[in-house]
Enzyme design. Structure first.
Site, PDB file in Angstrom:
ATOM      1  CB  SER A 210      -2.681  -3.533  -0.412  1.00  0.00           C
ATOM      2  OG  SER A 210      -1.688  -3.318   0.561  1.00  0.00           O
TER       3      SER A 210
ATOM      4  CG  HIS B 214      -4.395   0.162   2.976  1.00  0.00           C
ATOM      5  ND1 HIS B 214      -3.854   0.655   1.799  1.00  0.00           N
ATOM      6  CD2 HIS B 214      -3.961  -1.136   3.072  1.00  0.00           C
ATOM      7  CE1 HIS B 214      -3.118  -0.290   1.224  1.00  0.00           C
ATOM      8  NE2 HIS B 214      -3.173  -1.379   1.970  1.00  0.00           N
TER       9      HIS B 214
END
Length: 255
Positions: A84, A235
């Protein structure tokens, strides 16, 4: 900058960078597995965990933090893995200092600007009355009204720590993260250079952070890039499918 870090194992260096609101502890279980073959270094990025709080928060600055950290610790080349926000730091670093990166692994992030999605979380964290809560369960009850996902709340609450007088405070520099949220969403500061070493992008099948059409831009800056998709993961690939991620990263590093 003296970034907080932990080191496990021995062998070729593998440096792991966490994402927004994260800390190095998020990757400790996987780090200990990779430590059977590598010297794994977990790093708290600026304004996170136990690393210094600074007034600025941009990818060029975080890449410079990493360069200084590596040189201060006599690491002149390493595999770099970032998730991320950490993935963008890793990409920025690889573009600025390709000679210091052996192989690059980017988990669920593309070299592009994102439209947001953390606004509710930021507002909830900002509103939490740190001086009034007695324990983490009270903090969770407060956040529950604004953040329904239990796993997300538990992840965020790992940032709570007690002061010497017994009150709670955030490990992360929340005001700066809020002020620089647009910088966090921004694309890496790309240059005319490309990263010519092997790069592996890994996405969660249930995440929309990396789309098929992003591969054109990925290969523009990382021409050797490959892409893998981890099933049944969103994610937070490392939390949702740690075994599959371990195997995928290990396979790439062995190539």
């Amino acid at each position: 900058m003296q970034l907080n870090h932990k080191t496990f194992g021995q062998g070729e260096p593998l440096i792991i960078l966490h994402g927004l609101f994260g800390t190095l502890d998020n990757w400790q279980t996987l780090a200990k597995q990779w430590a059977e073959h590598y010297t794994v270094v977990l790093v708290d990025q600026r304004n996170h965990g136990r690393s210094p709080h600074e007034d600025a928060h941009t990818y060029p600055l975080m890449a410079e933090d990493l360069r200084q950290f590596m040189e201060n610790n006599w690491i002149y080349e390493a595999h770099i893995l970032g998730h991320s926000m950490g993935g963008k730091t890793a990409m920025q670093f690889a573009l600025q200092h390709p000679e210091m990166v052996n192989k690059l692994v980017v988990v669920d992030m593309a070299p592009k600007a994102y439209s947001g999605g953390h606004e509710t979380i930021l507002e909830a964290l900002k509103a939490l009355p740190l001086g009034e809560i007695a324990d983490r369960s009270e903090a969770d009850d407060f956040l529950k009204e604004r953040i329904s996902d239990f796993g997300v709340r538990q992840f965020l609450l790992k940032n709570l720590t007690r002061t010497k007088n017994g009150d709670y405070e955030w490990k992360m520099n929340l005001p700066v993260l809020i002020a620089h949220y647009e910088d966090i969403l921004a694309n890496v500061a790309v240059t005319t250079e490309v990263f010519g070493h092997p790069a592996h992008f890994i996405r969660g099948a249930k995440s929309d952070y990396v789309q098929d059409e992003d591969m054109a831009d990925i290969r523009r800056w990382f021409p050797q890039a490959t892409l893998a998709t981890i099933p049944n993961a969103g994610h937070w690939v490392h939390a949702e499918q740690p075994t599959l991620l371990y195997e995928e990263v290990s396979r790439f590093l062995r190539l």
